[in-house]
Structures are given as C-alpha cells and as structure tokens.
Design a protein around this motif. Sequence first.
Motif, mmCIF file in Angstrom:
data_model
loop_
_atom_site.group_PDB
_atom_site.id
_atom_site.type_symbol
_atom_site.label_atom_id
_atom_site.label_comp_id
_atom_site.label_asym_id
_atom_site.label_seq_id
_atom_site.Cartn_x
_atom_site.Cartn_y
_atom_site.Cartn_z
ATOM 1 N N MET A 14 67.816 40.715 32.932
ATOM 2 C CA MET A 14 66.243 40.665 32.729
ATOM 3 C C MET A 14 65.630 42.409 33.142
ATOM 4 N N LYS A 15 64.886 42.563 32.225
ATOM 5 C CA LYS A 15 64.240 44.093 32.665
ATOM 6 C C LYS A 15 63.303 43.943 33.392
ATOM 7 N N ASN A 16 62.990 45.015 34.065
ATOM 8 C CA ASN A 16 61.994 45.169 35.012
ATOM 9 C C ASN A 16 60.785 45.729 33.998
ATOM 10 N N VAL A 17 59.648 45.163 33.839
ATOM 11 C CA VAL A 17 58.416 45.451 33.035
ATOM 12 C C VAL A 17 57.243 45.678 34.199
ATOM 13 N N VAL A 18 56.854 47.288 34.241
ATOM 14 C CA VAL A 18 55.800 47.245 35.269
ATOM 15 C C VAL A 18 54.689 47.726 34.225
ATOM 16 N N VAL A 19 53.297 46.936 34.602
ATOM 17 C CA VAL A 19 52.260 47.066 33.623
ATOM 18 C C VAL A 19 51.127 47.665 34.432
ATOM 19 N N LEU A 20 50.594 48.680 34.107
ATOM 20 C CA LEU A 20 49.432 49.395 34.724
ATOM 21 C C LEU A 20 48.108 49.043 33.911
ATOM 22 N N THR A 21 46.996 48.420 34.568
ATOM 23 C CA THR A 21 45.988 48.017 33.643
ATOM 24 C C THR A 21 44.555 48.493 34.627
ATOM 25 N N GLY A 22 43.691 48.698 33.452
ATOM 26 C CA GLY A 22 42.413 49.420 33.905
ATOM 27 C C GLY A 22 41.045 48.707 33.240
ATOM 28 N N ALA A 23 40.176 49.201 33.427
ATOM 29 C CA ALA A 23 38.892 48.514 33.082
ATOM 30 C C ALA A 23 38.867 48.164 31.458
ATOM 31 N N GLY A 24 39.554 48.712 30.737
ATOM 32 C CA GLY A 24 39.659 48.356 29.316
ATOM 33 C C GLY A 24 39.959 46.871 29.019
ATOM 34 N N ILE A 25 40.991 46.557 29.871
ATOM 35 C CA ILE A 25 41.548 44.956 29.361
ATOM 36 C C ILE A 25 40.387 43.961 30.084
ATOM 37 N N SER A 26 39.728 44.372 31.103
ATOM 38 C CA SER A 26 38.743 43.289 31.528
ATOM 39 C C SER A 26 37.496 43.426 30.801
ATOM 40 N N ALA A 27 37.287 44.586 30.294
ATOM 41 C CA ALA A 27 35.646 44.770 29.486
ATOM 42 C C ALA A 27 35.886 43.756 28.227
ATOM 43 N N GLU A 28 37.004 43.566 27.858
ATOM 44 C CA GLU A 28 36.889 42.687 26.536
ATOM 45 C C GLU A 28 36.857 41.261 26.936
ATOM 46 N N SER A 29 36.970 40.860 28.030
ATOM 47 C CA SER A 29 36.503 39.448 28.520
ATOM 48 C C SER A 29 35.095 39.619 28.954
ATOM 49 N N GLY A 30 34.402 40.778 28.824
ATOM 50 C CA GLY A 30 32.940 40.563 29.170
ATOM 51 C C GLY A 30 32.507 41.140 30.664
ATOM 52 N N ILE A 31 33.436 41.467 31.149
ATOM 53 C CA ILE A 31 33.147 42.181 32.410
ATOM 54 C C ILE A 31 32.586 43.658 32.335
ATOM 55 N N ASN A 32 31.305 43.649 32.951
ATOM 56 C CA ASN A 32 30.574 44.993 32.794
ATOM 57 C C ASN A 32 31.163 46.037 33.664
ATOM 58 N N THR A 33 31.644 47.220 32.978
ATOM 59 C CA THR A 33 32.210 48.090 33.934
ATOM 60 C C THR A 33 31.362 48.703 34.929
#
Length: 225
Positions: A1-20
């Motif tokens: 099973m490979k290790n996947v590291v995910v770096l997330t920023g404001a862009g992914i939350s903005a699509e849920s409607g969170i104001n940056t």
Amino acid sequence: MKNVVVLTGAGISAESGINTFRDANGLWEGHDIMEVASPIGWNNNQELVLDFYNKRRSQLHTVAPNKGHLALVELEKTHKVTVITQNVDDLHERAGSSNVVHLHGELLKVRSQFDENLVLDWKTDLNLGDLCEHNSQLRPHIVWFGEEVPMLDRAIQITEKADILIIIGTSMQVYPAASLVQFVPVNTPIYFIDPKPAISPKENLTILAEKATVGVPQVVQELVG
C-alpha cells in the motif's frame, strides 16, 4: 500500500462556500491581516479578533464537504493517505479522512494563553471572559503570523516518506507550508490541481488546471485504477 501525501489549501474549501476572507487589497473582511491574525493584533484588541473568528466559526457550520474532500476518502480504500492542510476548517474530517494534519491550527478548537498545550474543542462563539482552568483567557487555536508552526516537523516527516504527492488548491507560495515539497523523495510522482497553476512543468509533475471538485476525482480514479 503506497503512502499518498496530500497538501491542501484554501481552494478546496472555497468550493464548499468557505470565504477565504482576503480580498484584492489583501484585507480580511476589511481588516489588515495583522489586526486579526497576529499576536500584536490580539494584544491590541482581543474583542475584534474574537469577533472575526466567531464569524468564521459560525459560517463553517453552514457548509459541507465537497467532491474533492470525498474523493480523498475514497483513495483511502487502496492507499495510505495523509492530508496535510493549511486550512483551519474541519471539512476533511467531516468527509471521512482518517489522518489529517492541520498546519495552521483548527477553527473548532481554542487554547489557553497560559498553556498553549491546553487545547479544547469549541464549536460556539468564544468571548472575552471565557477562561481556561488556569483562569486565563482562551484564544483561537490558530497559528498567527509571527508564530511557530508546531505541526511542521511532523508534516516534514510525513512528506519525506511520500510515494505520491498530491497538491490541491494552493499556490504553494506561503511558507513554511510551501517548503514541504522540498522534502519529497526525488522522482516522486506529483499531481498539482489548481485552476490557475503557478508551477513550472517537470518530468515527474502532472498538472491539472481544474477546480478541486473536478481534478481530485480524476486523480483518485487514476490511482485507484
């Protein structure tokens, strides 16, 4: 099973409607960033800072995880996934991600001014006079400008073991978070998902000029096979 590291920023939350909260002038809801996101601002006007984060906390209760968040949960079925996020919301957790590291703190937690390791869950407004067990004012559990990033060392250790790196909704211009890419093993496959990708192409890099809700499911489908 490979290790996947995910770096997330404001862009992914903005699509849920969170104001940056940051406009073209660099202001956060009409405030200079140092007024509401620095120890100096906190010392100058605690009531203003508390009100600012109370509004953010209140808004967080009105939004939900999106397809980008949910796709990362799907990836856990076939890979070991660790999400390292610059976001202070809990959308990754609500979606079902089981391993999330918050670099910049968490909006639904507060901590003691007397003891920074005394952290409490907090889902309602935080007001002047809300004290910890040491009779000290509680403050937002947010890493402000000028403060150390306590989770950075853990994030580096995780990134050093990445078999695959996925970057979502962040320009990777904000340090120290942006420095994490430097710790990925050489030739590790990197997927960069952002509508306006500001990154130079290279051999091991796949760029998807898409929003998180589009690009993340595409990458996950490819990795799951």
